[in-house]
Design a protein around this motif. Structure first.
Motif, PDB file in Angstrom:
ATOM      1  N   ARG A  44       0.810  -1.226   0.000  1.00  0.00           N
ATOM      2  CA  ARG A  44       0.000   0.000   0.000  1.00  0.00           C
ATOM      3  C   ARG A  44       0.839   1.269   0.000  1.00  0.00           C
ATOM      4  NH1 ARG A  44      -1.448   3.090   4.052  1.00  0.00           N
ATOM      5  NH2 ARG A  44      -0.862   1.527   5.623  1.00  0.00           N
ATOM      6  N   ASP A  45       1.984   1.257   0.705  1.00  0.00           N
ATOM      7  CA  ASP A  45       2.842   2.444   0.753  1.00  0.00           C
ATOM      8  C   ASP A  45       3.827   2.505  -0.412  1.00  0.00           C
ATOM      9  OD1 ASP A  45       4.578   0.418   1.406  1.00  0.00           O
ATOM     10  OD2 ASP A  45       5.115   1.191   3.375  1.00  0.00           O
ATOM     11  N   ALA A  46       3.724   1.541  -1.325  1.00  0.00           N
ATOM     12  CA  ALA A  46       4.544   1.497  -2.544  1.00  0.00           C
ATOM     13  C   ALA A  46       6.023   1.265  -2.273  1.00  0.00           C
ATOM     14  CB  ALA A  46       4.364   2.768  -3.383  1.00  0.00           C
ATOM     15  N   ARG A  47       6.359   0.772  -1.096  1.00  0.00           N
ATOM     16  CA  ARG A  47       7.777   0.516  -0.808  1.00  0.00           C
ATOM     17  C   ARG A  47       8.215  -0.867  -1.283  1.00  0.00           C
ATOM     18  NH1 ARG A  47      11.462   1.023   4.720  1.00  0.00           N
ATOM     19  NH2 ARG A  47      13.249  -0.094   3.833  1.00  0.00           N
ATOM     20  N   PHE A  48       7.319  -1.848  -1.165  1.00  0.00           N
ATOM     21  CA  PHE A  48       7.701  -3.227  -1.479  1.00  0.00           C
ATOM     22  C   PHE A  48       6.953  -3.731  -2.710  1.00  0.00           C
ATOM     23  CE2 PHE A  48       8.118  -2.698   3.144  1.00  0.00           C
ATOM     24  CZ  PHE A  48       9.473  -2.957   3.282  1.00  0.00           C
ATOM     25  N   ALA A  49       7.616  -4.627  -3.436  1.00  0.00           N
ATOM     26  CA  ALA A  49       7.010  -5.268  -4.595  1.00  0.00           C
ATOM     27  C   ALA A  49       7.235  -6.767  -4.494  1.00  0.00           C
ATOM     28  CB  ALA A  49       7.612  -4.735  -5.886  1.00  0.00           C
ATOM     29  N   LEU A  50       6.210  -7.530  -4.816  1.00  0.00           N
ATOM     30  CA  LEU A  50       6.304  -8.980  -4.861  1.00  0.00           C
ATOM     31  C   LEU A  50       5.930  -9.402  -6.271  1.00  0.00           C
ATOM     32  CD1 LEU A  50       6.779 -11.581  -3.208  1.00  0.00           C
ATOM     33  CD2 LEU A  50       4.328 -11.576  -2.665  1.00  0.00           C
ATOM     34  N   LEU A  51       6.844 -10.112  -6.950  1.00  0.00           N
ATOM     35  CA  LEU A  51       6.569 -10.465  -8.338  1.00  0.00           C
ATOM     36  C   LEU A  51       6.905 -11.916  -8.601  1.00  0.00           C
ATOM     37  CD1 LEU A  51       9.245  -9.527 -10.954  1.00  0.00           C
ATOM     38  CD2 LEU A  51       9.733  -9.369  -8.508  1.00  0.00           C
ATOM     39  N   TYR A  52       6.303 -12.442  -9.670  1.00  0.00           N
ATOM     40  CA  TYR A  52       6.571 -13.793 -10.119  1.00  0.00           C
ATOM     41  C   TYR A  52       6.914 -13.769 -11.593  1.00  0.00           C
ATOM     42  CZ  TYR A  52       6.060 -18.653 -11.467  1.00  0.00           C
ATOM     43  OH  TYR A  52       6.296 -19.905 -11.964  1.00  0.00           O
ATOM     44  N   SER A  53       7.972 -14.497 -11.958  1.00  0.00           N
ATOM     45  CA  SER A  53       8.305 -14.737 -13.356  1.00  0.00           C
ATOM     46  C   SER A  53       8.719 -16.193 -13.497  1.00  0.00           C
ATOM     47  CB  SER A  53       9.431 -13.817 -13.828  1.00  0.00           C
ATOM     48  OG  SER A  53      10.657 -14.146 -13.210  1.00  0.00           O
ATOM     49  N   LYS A  54       8.594 -16.733 -14.679  1.00  0.00           N
ATOM     50  CA  LYS A  54       8.920 -18.146 -14.898  1.00  0.00           C
ATOM     51  C   LYS A  54      10.383 -18.426 -14.603  1.00  0.00           C
ATOM     52  CE  LYS A  54       5.410 -18.886 -18.475  1.00  0.00           C
ATOM     53  NZ  LYS A  54       5.177 -19.261 -19.899  1.00  0.00           N
ATOM     54  N   GLN A  55      11.243 -17.478 -14.925  1.00  0.00           N
ATOM     55  CA  GLN A  55      12.678 -17.696 -14.767  1.00  0.00           C
ATOM     56  C   GLN A  55      13.141 -17.490 -13.319  1.00  0.00           C
ATOM     57  OE1 GLN A  55      11.239 -16.009 -17.155  1.00  0.00           O
ATOM     58  NE2 GLN A  55      11.949 -16.862 -19.101  1.00  0.00           N
ATOM     59  N   GLN A  56      12.632 -16.440 -12.659  1.00  0.00           N
ATOM     60  CA  GLN A  56      13.117 -16.093 -11.327  1.00  0.00           C
ATOM     61  C   GLN A  56      12.196 -16.545 -10.203  1.00  0.00           C
ATOM     62  OE1 GLN A  56      14.737 -11.989 -11.125  1.00  0.00           O
ATOM     63  NE2 GLN A  56      14.206 -11.820 -13.292  1.00  0.00           N
ATOM     64  N   HIS A  57      11.017 -17.033 -10.568  1.00  0.00           N
ATOM     65  CA  HIS A  57      10.010 -17.450  -9.593  1.00  0.00           C
ATOM     66  C   HIS A  57       9.580 -16.256  -8.723  1.00  0.00           C
ATOM     67  CE1 HIS A  57      10.654 -21.401 -11.099  1.00  0.00           C
ATOM     68  NE2 HIS A  57      11.899 -21.478 -10.645  1.00  0.00           N
ATOM     69  N   LEU A  58       9.313 -16.481  -7.445  1.00  0.00           N
ATOM     70  CA  LEU A  58       8.719 -15.442  -6.599  1.00  0.00           C
ATOM     71  C   LEU A  58       9.804 -14.682  -5.844  1.00  0.00           C
ATOM     72  CD1 LEU A  58       5.782 -14.550  -5.945  1.00  0.00           C
ATOM     73  CD2 LEU A  58       5.861 -16.091  -3.976  1.00  0.00           C
ATOM     74  N   GLN A  59       9.788 -13.355  -5.981  1.00  0.00           N
ATOM     75  CA  GLN A  59      10.793 -12.515  -5.349  1.00  0.00           C
ATOM     76  C   GLN A  59      10.152 -11.336  -4.638  1.00  0.00           C
ATOM     77  OE1 GLN A  59      13.512 -11.214  -8.390  1.00  0.00           O
ATOM     78  NE2 GLN A  59      14.620 -13.167  -8.436  1.00  0.00           N
ATOM     79  N   LEU A  60      10.699 -10.980  -3.470  1.00  0.00           N
ATOM     80  CA  LEU A  60      10.261  -9.814  -2.710  1.00  0.00           C
ATOM     81  C   LEU A  60      11.329  -8.726  -2.824  1.00  0.00           C
ATOM     82  CD1 LEU A  60       8.284  -8.448  -0.691  1.00  0.00           C
ATOM     83  CD2 LEU A  60       9.632  -9.504   1.148  1.00  0.00           C
ATOM     84  N   TRP A  61      10.922  -7.540  -3.262  1.00  0.00           N
ATOM     85  CA  TRP A  61      11.841  -6.412  -3.468  1.00  0.00           C
ATOM     86  C   TRP A  61      11.540  -5.279  -2.500  1.00  0.00           C
ATOM     87  CZ3 TRP A  61      15.552  -5.081  -7.397  1.00  0.00           C
ATOM     88  CH2 TRP A  61      15.851  -6.133  -8.280  1.00  0.00           C
ATOM     89  N   ASP A  62      12.601  -4.616  -2.045  1.00  0.00           N
ATOM     90  CA  ASP A  62      12.507  -3.348  -1.335  1.00  0.00           C
ATOM     91  C   ASP A  62      12.852  -2.267  -2.351  1.00  0.00           C
ATOM     92  OD1 ASP A  62      13.010  -0.976   0.123  1.00  0.00           O
ATOM     93  OD2 ASP A  62      13.555  -2.114   1.912  1.00  0.00           O
ATOM     94  N   LEU A  63      11.853  -1.509  -2.803  1.00  0.00           N
ATOM     95  CA  LEU A  63      12.075  -0.512  -3.848  1.00  0.00           C
ATOM     96  C   LEU A  63      12.841   0.693  -3.324  1.00  0.00           C
ATOM     97  CD1 LEU A  63       8.573  -0.638  -5.574  1.00  0.00           C
ATOM     98  CD2 LEU A  63      10.663  -1.862  -6.222  1.00  0.00           C
ATOM     99  N   GLU A  64      12.670   0.988  -2.038  1.00  0.00           N
ATOM    100  CA  GLU A  64      13.377   2.132  -1.465  1.00  0.00           C
ATOM    101  C   GLU A  64      14.891   1.888  -1.462  1.00  0.00           C
ATOM    102  OE1 GLU A  64      13.498   3.701   2.961  1.00  0.00           O
ATOM    103  OE2 GLU A  64      11.623   4.302   1.989  1.00  0.00           O
ATOM    104  N   GLN A  65      15.282   0.661  -1.163  1.00  0.00           N
ATOM    105  CA  GLN A  65      16.697   0.313  -1.150  1.00  0.00           C
ATOM    106  C   GLN A  65      17.162  -0.303  -2.467  1.00  0.00           C
ATOM    107  OE1 GLN A  65      18.021  -1.768   2.393  1.00  0.00           O
ATOM    108  NE2 GLN A  65      16.262  -1.032   3.557  1.00  0.00           N
ATOM    109  N   ASN A  66      16.204  -0.552  -3.364  1.00  0.00           N
ATOM    110  CA  ASN A  66      16.488  -1.117  -4.690  1.00  0.00           C
ATOM    111  C   ASN A  66      17.269  -2.439  -4.583  1.00  0.00           C
ATOM    112  OD1 ASN A  66      16.424  -1.268  -7.496  1.00  0.00           O
ATOM    113  ND2 ASN A  66      18.330  -0.113  -7.727  1.00  0.00           N
ATOM    114  N   LYS A  67      16.697  -3.376  -3.811  1.00  0.00           N
ATOM    115  CA  LYS A  67      17.356  -4.666  -3.680  1.00  0.00           C
ATOM    116  C   LYS A  67      16.331  -5.763  -3.393  1.00  0.00           C
ATOM    117  CE  LYS A  67      18.340  -4.552   1.309  1.00  0.00           C
ATOM    118  NZ  LYS A  67      19.407  -4.611   2.324  1.00  0.00           N
ATOM    119  N   ILE A  68      16.735  -6.994  -3.706  1.00  0.00           N
ATOM    120  CA  ILE A  68      15.899  -8.147  -3.412  1.00  0.00           C
ATOM    121  C   ILE A  68      16.020  -8.489  -1.931  1.00  0.00           C
ATOM    122  CG2 ILE A  68      15.507 -10.588  -3.858  1.00  0.00           C
ATOM    123  CD1 ILE A  68      16.552 -10.180  -6.658  1.00  0.00           C
TER     124      ILE A  68
END
Length: 326
Positions: A44-68
């Motif tokens: 909701r605060d747009a800081r974190f992203a959770l995504l899925y791709s066939k190659q990388q599977h499920l990953q949690l990102w911290d957008l503020e720190q720009n890292k997985i």
């Protein structure tokens, strides 16, 4: 006089066209999956992203720190493709789903709390309460199912007579909003199953969303009717107004104060709206996934980072930050 009148007409035309234009210049971008993604969600605060791709599977990102922050891996042993991801309102938990099963993730511990299968229909949409235990599912068989995973209580909401396309759940898990092919949106209690408000449309309802404090609801159909409702009275607050022929949304979210709404489309468009008037404040064009024909960019999710910026997450595997000028 003719020159003056032509000049005035030209200025009017330019003004109208400018209202239809979509900006392609984002302020910031994050490349999370260059091969594209089948599902991305933003907190909701747009800081974190959770995504899925066939190659990388499920990953949690911290957008503020720009890292997985965490590589969560696959959802089930068969490595079925995840097509839906939702954060809880408080950002602590997330739910991911294929067409036939779903998993809950405790993001503080970067681990799954369980995997559940659904046998009586295909999953169309999902939502999760703040406790990480209250789940709402919209199914292809016309059911909207609320489940308390701690107590095992299961409530089947059967007011819809056709496929349920979209669901939303209040942060406390007590209220639900669902929309379906039967042209109806229903606001209802997850404790009793009682219908509190009914929102009728002339076409299939494809997207619904709740404002987190329970003030407003959005119901949008597959035609050109996207309506913001007052949940206390059931009255229409505004109807989204644009030059676009169709208003078909793939995502929607209210700002925390309820004054604005951001929507994403399957055709790469992101729009910010004034809740009270229904007027479009901003329009953006997100990046497309270029290695497919034709190029496409479904806006899976969007969130307000502040009053000045909104973030979009698209099927191109890219997060973009956009400036809000109004």
């Amino acid at each position: 006089m003719r020159i003056i009148s032509h000049s005035v007409l030209w200025l009017i035309v330019i003004g109208l066209l400018n209202g239809c234009l979509f900006s392609t210049e984002s302020e910031q971008r994050w490349e999370l999956a260059l091969e594209g993604s089948t599902a991305i969600a933003l907190s909701r605060d747009a800081r974190f992203a959770l995504l899925y791709s066939k190659q990388q599977h499920l990953q949690l990102w911290d957008l503020e720190q720009n890292k997985i922050l965490s590589r969560l891996g696959i959802q089930d042993p068969d490595e079925n493709i995840i097509s839906l991801i939702r954060f809880s309102d408080n950002g602590r938990f997330a739910i991911t789903a294929t067409q036939t099963n779903f998993a809950i993730w405790d993001l503080a511990w970067s681990q799954s709390t369980g995997l559940w299968s659904v046998a009586d229909g295909l999953i169309q949409d999902i939502a999760l309460g703040n406790s990480g235990d209250e789940v709402l599912i919209g199914l292809s068989n016309g059911k909207a199912i609320f489940i308390d995973l701690v107590t095992g209580r299961r409530l089947e909401f059967l007011a819809h007579v056709e496929k349920v396309n979209s669901v939303a759940l209040s942060p406390n898990g007590k209220y639900a909003l669902s929309g379906g092919n039967d042209h109806n949106g229903y606001f209802w209690s997850t404790e009793s199953g009682q219908i509190l408000q009914r929102f009728e449309h002339s076409q299939r309802v494809g997207t619904v969303e709740l404002q987190r404090d329970g003030r407003y609801a959005l119901t949008s159909d597959t035609g050109n009717d996207a309506i913001i409702w007052d949940l206390q009275t059931g009255d229409k607050v505004s109807e989204l107004s644009t030059w676009t022929r169709q208003l078909i949304f793939s995502s929607a979210r209210f700002s925390d104060d309820g004054k604005r709404l951001v929507t994403g489309s399957p055709s790469s468009r992101l729009m910010v709206w004034n809740t009270e008037t229904g007027k479009r404040l901003e329009g953006y064009e997100v990046e497309l996934l270029k290695d497919v024909r034709p190029p496409r960019g479904v806006v899976y999710d969007a969130a307000f980072e502040s009053n000045q910026r909104v973030l979009s997450a698209s099927s191109a595997g890219v997060i973009q930050a956009w400036k809000i000028s109004e």
